[in-house]
Design an enzyme around this catalytic site. Structure first.
Site, mmCIF file in Angstrom:
data_model
loop_
_atom_site.group_PDB
_atom_site.id
_atom_site.type_symbol
_atom_site.label_atom_id
_atom_site.label_comp_id
_atom_site.label_asym_id
_atom_site.label_seq_id
_atom_site.Cartn_x
_atom_site.Cartn_y
_atom_site.Cartn_z
ATOM 1 N N ASN A 1 0.793 -1.234 0.000
ATOM 2 C CA ASN A 1 0.000 0.000 0.000
ATOM 3 C C ASN A 1 0.825 1.284 0.000
ATOM 4 O OD1 ASN A 1 0.811 -0.331 2.639
ATOM 5 N ND2 ASN A 1 -1.160 0.228 3.532
ATOM 6 N N CYS B 1 -3.145 0.632 7.022
ATOM 7 C CA CYS B 1 -3.195 -0.008 8.342
ATOM 8 C C CYS B 1 -3.825 0.931 9.355
ATOM 9 C CB CYS B 1 -1.804 -0.443 8.781
ATOM 10 S SG CYS B 1 -0.631 0.902 8.841
ATOM 11 N N THR C 1 5.065 -8.380 -3.648
ATOM 12 C CA THR C 1 5.057 -8.741 -5.067
ATOM 13 C C THR C 1 4.361 -7.644 -5.864
ATOM 14 O OG1 THR C 1 5.163 -11.052 -4.526
ATOM 15 C CG2 THR C 1 4.363 -10.518 -6.728
ATOM 16 N N GLU D 1 5.354 -3.677 11.889
ATOM 17 C CA GLU D 1 4.197 -2.777 11.817
ATOM 18 C C GLU D 1 3.103 -3.572 11.130
ATOM 19 O OE1 GLU D 1 4.325 0.581 9.129
ATOM 20 O OE2 GLU D 1 2.173 0.737 9.418
#
Ligand code: G3H
Length: 483
Positions: free
Chosen positions: A162, A292, A188, A258
């Site tokens: 992300n 997140c 990936t 994280e």
């Protein structure tokens, strides 16, 4: 911006300072989430190539650690300049590969350059300490401790899809600045963006072997890298299940993790609704909730719940849905599997009688922004992280009940509290189990010099520029015993 995928590139791996094809002879096709087609191929690196990269990294690290801080910083500053110079090209790769809006992808690149420059400055201004022996009862005045920082060796940096550029550089820059070598394993889907940013680093003339980029299949090189005896420290950002697995695979090396979150927004009955609505919408739905730190549940006092829900609905109606090329807020999720997962959470909640306020529409991997009211604790969406644009609202009777539900989660990354009474907000903040609590603002990692951490299943160790520099180096204590 028109996409151009007519000529597909096969990207090389960056091993020992060379751009090379893997001896595996295999490549991995990278799919664009919104173009829904292959946009390029990356090398499937072998375990032998991982061995070679780690051996080369150890060799290069020794000379690198001998350079002055300013000399190391000069490479990194030049890297930051190259990123800015090439920001359109890199942002385009990010957009096509992970489906992030072009403007946000450009912001990510510029933020990364700022982060690198700040990392250099922070490292230049970090000083050791000296201790006097007689500071301890019975200690000798002639004993003087000199505490400096030393590199750890070879840092393994594993980045998520992300923020393929920013969350890679937030590991690579402090690792290099503190005198380490780096093995960089991008997600990936994120590999092409990773390659582009390392092309920019390569332009600085970085010593050969100091950093290698190992694209490849997790099943072949994932555990192999993590368990490798040549790795001295791992910094990982990704899902909690992978983080937990990784922490079991490693032994006796420092780890910074994280991981996921289920960040709650606690809306008190005295909240400034303009602030709460704006922060929740932005916090929950930007990049389709694939952060997140996204707001992933709302715990609202029942006295203001109707007003909040109707205002959230009105704002959701205004969200742009579509392509990252036109900077839509809601974009297709990273892959079909992720969209299926989010849809499953919505279906479960509706089957258990949550109220659908808006949404629950889907086109392939594009999930429309969805707001669910009257969510109860028996629904999966109350606890599970969707990583998609669905927001559950749980109505509560009091601050105490909100805190209790907030803390029942296995996650503890961040939380937001909305109240106009600062004493009340602070009292709530201090009882919420999370790495960071935002008062009257959305949950987010930045600014990047703030400490960033998760508790419980949300992580281990602390990031943020200063703390990353600390976690990627160790104390080196030298004691002078004077005559
Ligand atoms: O996805 C995890 C990132 O650390 C979130 O960063 O709060 O800047 O979006 P952000």
């Amino acid at each position: 911006m028109a996409s151009n995928v007519s000529e597909l590139t096969t990207y090389m791996a960056y091993l020992n300072g060379e751009w090379k094809k893997s001896s595996s002879g295999e490549t991995i096709a990278i799919q664009s989430p919104y173009l829904r087609e292959t946009i390029g191929y990356v090398q499937a690196v072998t375990q032998d190539e991982v061995d070679e990269a780690i051996t080369a990294a150890h060799a290069a690290q020794k000379d690198w650690a001998e350079l002055t801080l300013s000399e190391r910083g000069a490479y990194l500053d030049q890297w930051a300049d190259e990123l800015v110079k090439n920001n359109e090209e890199i942002a385009k790769a990010v957009m096509q590969e992970v489906g992030k809006g072009f403007k946000d992808a450009q912001k990510e690149v510029v933020r990364t350059a700022d982060l690198i420059r700040y990392t250099v400055q922070e490292a230049l201004h970090m000083h050791g300490e000296s201790l006097k022996g007689d500071g301890f009862p019975g200690g000798d005045q002639k004993k003087i401790g000199i505490v400096e920082r030393a590199p750890l060796g070879v840092v393994l940096a594993i980045a998520p899809f992300n923020y393929p550029v920013n969350l890679a550089a937030s590991k690579i820059a402090p690792a290099l600045m503190t005198g380490n070598a780096v093995i960089f394993k991008p997600a990936t889907q994120g590999s092409i963006s990773g390659i582009k940013m390392i092309e920019a680093l390569d332009k600085t003339g970085l010593p050969k072997g100091l950093l290698s980029l190992t694209t490849g299949r997790g099943s072949v090189i994932g555990d192999y890298l993590v368990e490798h005896k040549g790795i001295s420290m791992i910094s990982f950002t990704g899902g909690s299940a992978t983080g937990r697995h990784l922490s079991k695979q490693t032994a006796m090396i420092p780890l910074v993790l994280e991981l996921g979150g289920k960040d709650p927004a606690l809306v008190c009955d005295d909240a400034d609704m303009d602030v709460a609505v704006k922060s929740i919408i932005n916090g929950a739905f930007s990049y389709s909730g694939q952060r997140c730190t996204a707001i992933k549940r709302v715990l609202v006092n029942e006295k203001v719940a109707d007003e909040l829900v109707s205002r959230l609905k009105a704002e959701i109606e205004k969200l742009t849905v579509g392509s990252p090329e036109t900077d839509s807020t809601i974009v297709p999720l990273i892959d079909d599997k992720s969209a299926d997962f989010v849809q499953g959470l919505i279906d479960d909640a509706l089957a258990k009688k949550a109220t659908l306020v808006i949404g629950n529409e889907r086109k392939k991997n594009l999930i429309y922004p969805t707001l669910l009211d009257n969510v109860s604790e028996d629904m999966d969406i109350a606890w599970i992280e969707p990583f998609g644009p669905v927001l559950p609202v749980i109505r509560v009777k009091s601050d105490e009940e909100a805190i209790e539900i907030a803390n029942k989660s296995e996650f503890g990354l961040q939380a937001s509290i909305f109240s106009q009474d600062i004493d009340r907000a602070l009292a709530v903040a201090r009882q919420v189990e999370a790495g960071t609590v935002q008062i009257n603002g959305r949950t987010e990692r930045g600014p990047d010099h703030f400490p960033f951490l998760g508790v419980k299943s949300s992580g281990m160790g602390v990031q943020g520029i200063h703390h990353s520099l600390l976690s990627m180096s160790r104390e080196r204590v030298t004691v002078l015993n004077l005559k």
